[in-house]
Design a protein around this motif. Sequence first.
Motif, PDB file in Angstrom:
ATOM      1  N   ARG A  15      12.381  -7.116  20.676  1.00 60.58           N
ATOM      2  CA  ARG A  15      11.601  -7.776  21.736  1.00 60.58           C
ATOM      3  C   ARG A  15      10.138  -7.999  21.373  1.00 60.58           C
ATOM      4  NH1 ARG A  15      14.106 -10.891  23.886  1.00 60.58           N
ATOM      5  NH2 ARG A  15      12.659 -10.981  25.655  1.00 60.58           N
ATOM      6  N   ARG A  16       9.793  -7.807  20.118  1.00 64.42           N
ATOM      7  CA  ARG A  16       8.429  -8.121  19.707  1.00 64.42           C
ATOM      8  C   ARG A  16       8.230  -9.624  19.640  1.00 64.42           C
ATOM      9  NH1 ARG A  16       9.752  -3.576  16.291  1.00 64.42           N
ATOM     10  NH2 ARG A  16       8.261  -1.847  16.565  1.00 64.42           N
ATOM     11  N   ILE A  17       6.955 -10.042  19.692  1.00 61.27           N
ATOM     12  CA  ILE A  17       6.628 -11.455  19.522  1.00 61.27           C
ATOM     13  C   ILE A  17       6.913 -11.845  18.080  1.00 61.27           C
ATOM     14  CG2 ILE A  17       4.759 -13.150  19.531  1.00 61.27           C
ATOM     15  CD1 ILE A  17       3.391 -11.408  21.708  1.00 61.27           C
ATOM     16  N   LEU A  18       7.656 -12.892  17.896  1.00 63.50           N
ATOM     17  CA  LEU A  18       7.965 -13.391  16.549  1.00 63.50           C
ATOM     18  C   LEU A  18       7.077 -14.596  16.260  1.00 63.50           C
ATOM     19  CD1 LEU A  18      11.855 -13.325  15.997  1.00 63.50           C
ATOM     20  CD2 LEU A  18      10.098 -12.153  14.675  1.00 63.50           C
ATOM     21  N   VAL A  19       6.359 -14.503  15.183  1.00 64.04           N
ATOM     22  CA  VAL A  19       5.455 -15.597  14.800  1.00 64.04           C
ATOM     23  C   VAL A  19       6.056 -16.367  13.648  1.00 64.04           C
ATOM     24  CG1 VAL A  19       3.145 -16.217  14.019  1.00 64.04           C
ATOM     25  CG2 VAL A  19       3.450 -14.284  15.593  1.00 64.04           C
ATOM     26  N   ARG A  20       6.258 -17.657  13.868  1.00 65.40           N
ATOM     27  CA  ARG A  20       6.860 -18.506  12.844  1.00 65.40           C
ATOM     28  C   ARG A  20       5.806 -18.983  11.848  1.00 65.40           C
ATOM     29  NH1 ARG A  20       9.425 -22.431  17.188  1.00 65.40           N
ATOM     30  NH2 ARG A  20       7.713 -21.495  18.381  1.00 65.40           N
ATOM     31  N   THR A  21       6.192 -18.979  10.575  1.00 61.21           N
ATOM     32  CA  THR A  21       5.308 -19.474   9.514  1.00 61.21           C
ATOM     33  C   THR A  21       6.149 -20.328   8.559  1.00 61.21           C
ATOM     34  OG1 THR A  21       5.711 -17.650   7.974  1.00 61.21           O
ATOM     35  CG2 THR A  21       4.010 -17.311   9.641  1.00 61.21           C
ATOM     36  N   ALA A  22       5.513 -20.817   7.514  1.00 65.23           N
ATOM     37  CA  ALA A  22       6.236 -21.626   6.542  1.00 65.23           C
ATOM     38  C   ALA A  22       7.288 -20.810   5.789  1.00 65.23           C
ATOM     39  CB  ALA A  22       5.260 -22.233   5.547  1.00 65.23           C
TER      40      ALA A  22
ATOM     41  N   LEU B 223      -2.558 -12.319  24.410  1.00 65.35           N
ATOM     42  CA  LEU B 223      -3.095 -11.031  23.974  1.00 65.35           C
ATOM     43  C   LEU B 223      -2.611  -9.910  24.892  1.00 65.35           C
ATOM     44  CD1 LEU B 223      -4.978  -9.723  21.880  1.00 65.35           C
ATOM     45  CD2 LEU B 223      -6.858  -9.988  23.520  1.00 65.35           C
ATOM     46  N   LYS B 224      -2.529 -10.191  26.194  1.00 62.12           N
ATOM     47  CA  LYS B 224      -2.066  -9.183  27.145  1.00 62.12           C
ATOM     48  C   LYS B 224      -0.616  -8.797  26.854  1.00 62.12           C
ATOM     49  CE  LYS B 224      -1.704  -8.271  32.107  1.00 62.12           C
ATOM     50  NZ  LYS B 224      -1.938  -8.803  33.470  1.00 62.12           N
ATOM     51  N   LEU B 225       0.233  -9.807  26.594  1.00 65.95           N
ATOM     52  CA  LEU B 225       1.625  -9.536  26.251  1.00 65.95           C
ATOM     53  C   LEU B 225       1.704  -8.730  24.954  1.00 65.95           C
ATOM     54  CD1 LEU B 225       4.670  -9.894  26.609  1.00 65.95           C
ATOM     55  CD2 LEU B 225       4.472 -12.092  25.400  1.00 65.95           C
ATOM     56  N   TYR B 226       0.916  -9.116  23.996  1.00 70.90           N
ATOM     57  CA  TYR B 226       0.891  -8.415  22.717  1.00 70.90           C
ATOM     58  C   TYR B 226       0.510  -6.944  22.897  1.00 70.90           C
ATOM     59  CZ  TYR B 226      -1.319  -6.625  18.478  1.00 70.90           C
ATOM     60  OH  TYR B 226      -1.702  -5.817  17.432  1.00 70.90           O
ATOM     61  N   GLU B 227      -0.543  -6.696  23.669  1.00 62.55           N
ATOM     62  CA  GLU B 227      -1.001  -5.327  23.879  1.00 62.55           C
ATOM     63  C   GLU B 227       0.078  -4.487  24.570  1.00 62.55           C
ATOM     64  OE1 GLU B 227      -3.435  -4.103  22.544  1.00 62.55           O
ATOM     65  OE2 GLU B 227      -5.176  -5.418  22.489  1.00 62.55           O
ATOM     66  N   LYS B 228       0.774  -5.092  25.529  1.00 58.49           N
ATOM     67  CA  LYS B 228       1.831  -4.384  26.238  1.00 58.49           C
ATOM     68  C   LYS B 228       2.967  -4.011  25.283  1.00 58.49           C
ATOM     69  CE  LYS B 228       5.171  -4.969  29.999  1.00 58.49           C
ATOM     70  NZ  LYS B 228       5.672  -5.880  31.050  1.00 58.49           N
TER      71      LYS B 228
ATOM     72  N   ARG C   3      -3.156 -16.230  14.584  1.00 58.99           N
ATOM     73  CA  ARG C   3      -4.282 -15.296  14.748  1.00 58.99           C
ATOM     74  C   ARG C   3      -3.815 -13.976  15.345  1.00 58.99           C
ATOM     75  NH1 ARG C   3      -7.420 -19.990  15.518  1.00 58.99           N
ATOM     76  NH2 ARG C   3      -6.897 -20.119  17.733  1.00 58.99           N
ATOM     77  N   LEU C   4      -2.753 -14.033  16.143  1.00 58.12           N
ATOM     78  CA  LEU C   4      -2.198 -12.810  16.693  1.00 58.12           C
ATOM     79  C   LEU C   4      -1.689 -11.892  15.576  1.00 58.12           C
ATOM     80  CD1 LEU C   4      -1.681 -11.450  19.426  1.00 58.12           C
ATOM     81  CD2 LEU C   4       0.623 -12.423  19.387  1.00 58.12           C
ATOM     82  N   LEU C   5      -1.141 -12.505  14.518  1.00 58.50           N
ATOM     83  CA  LEU C   5      -0.727 -11.713  13.358  1.00 58.50           C
ATOM     84  C   LEU C   5      -1.938 -11.057  12.694  1.00 58.50           C
ATOM     85  CD1 LEU C   5       2.020 -13.848  11.548  1.00 58.50           C
ATOM     86  CD2 LEU C   5       2.330 -11.762  12.896  1.00 58.50           C
TER      87      LEU C   5
ATOM     88  N   SER D 225     -10.497 -14.772  20.113  1.00 58.41           N
ATOM     89  CA  SER D 225     -10.068 -16.164  19.954  1.00 58.41           C
ATOM     90  C   SER D 225      -8.606 -16.373  20.347  1.00 58.41           C
ATOM     91  CB  SER D 225     -10.280 -16.613  18.502  1.00 58.41           C
ATOM     92  OG  SER D 225      -9.426 -15.885  17.627  1.00 58.41           O
ATOM     93  N   VAL D 226      -7.934 -15.307  20.756  1.00 64.06           N
ATOM     94  CA  VAL D 226      -6.527 -15.393  21.169  1.00 64.06           C
ATOM     95  C   VAL D 226      -6.475 -15.546  22.684  1.00 64.06           C
ATOM     96  CG1 VAL D 226      -4.313 -14.174  21.245  1.00 64.06           C
ATOM     97  CG2 VAL D 226      -5.779 -13.978  19.219  1.00 64.06           C
ATOM     98  N   PRO D 227      -5.667 -16.446  23.208  1.00 63.07           N
ATOM     99  CA  PRO D 227      -5.543 -16.625  24.657  1.00 63.07           C
ATOM    100  C   PRO D 227      -5.244 -15.304  25.367  1.00 63.07           C
ATOM    101  CG  PRO D 227      -4.393 -18.380  23.524  1.00 63.07           C
ATOM    102  CD  PRO D 227      -4.807 -17.414  22.470  1.00 63.07           C
ATOM    103  N   ASP D 228      -5.827 -15.137  26.535  1.00 61.94           N
ATOM    104  CA  ASP D 228      -5.723 -13.865  27.249  1.00 61.94           C
ATOM    105  C   ASP D 228      -4.280 -13.474  27.561  1.00 61.94           C
ATOM    106  OD1 ASP D 228      -8.446 -13.600  27.191  1.00 61.94           O
ATOM    107  OD2 ASP D 228      -8.767 -14.353  29.223  1.00 61.94           O
TER     108      ASP D 228
END
Length: 247
Positions: free
Chosen positions: A236-243, A183-188, A10-12, A177-180
């Motif tokens: 240093r970005r958040i990496l989201v794993r998918t199929a 989401l805070k890390l993402y925004e930063k 959902r962050l993506l 719907s994203v944990p706070d």
Amino acid sequence: MKAAPADQIRLLDVQGLDTRLQQLAHKRRSLPEHAEIESLTKDHTQVRDLLVAAQTEESDCAREQTKAEQDVDQVRQRAVRDQQRLDSGAVTSPKDLENLQREIASLAKRQGDLEDVVLEVMERRESAQERVAELTERVGAVQGKLDDATARRDAAVEELDAEAASVTKEREVVAGSVPDDLLKLYEKLREQQGGVGAAKLYQRSCQGCRQELAITELGEIRAAAPDTVVRCENCRRILVRTADSGL
């Protein structure tokens, strides 16, 4: 940091919506109508200044013509009075008659000179009036183009703003719907990384910095628990794993 895989996905979605908002803002700033309006505004100002100058010239000529015509009228009236004196027979002295005749001749020449001045001023005034008419038409034409460009810009801005408002509402729902902490890390990170705080790991490459991950980094990510929030070693970005991550 830990976050359920679904929350990371959902962050993506949040990132996609933020990217869309950035695109809309850029498109709004980059509308071709902005440059068109700026150019037309400059043209309008220049032509308007020329028109004011021409109107001032015409007004000056009008005053000059009035003054010249008044001078002609004064000389004519004086010549009429002198001619009436001459015709009346009231002046009998030869010397006075000679002086009176000389003055009448002088007044006639003066009148002719002043009438030439009137004609010259009238020609300049007519030229100024033509210039005023031409520039008035040009001002109207530029104003019409400016109004059209402004209307097109306003319509485009309204459409983009409406889409941005819709995307913003959707973003609020998804982000809610994203944990706070996630989401805070993402925004930063998004603020630090030019608007992109989370990216998909696709075919062993970070879609944020477009760099292929090293074998050791891929091994660490492969070994990490599904709910572990991993970061790209390069950007240093958040990496989201998918199929499609290629792990």
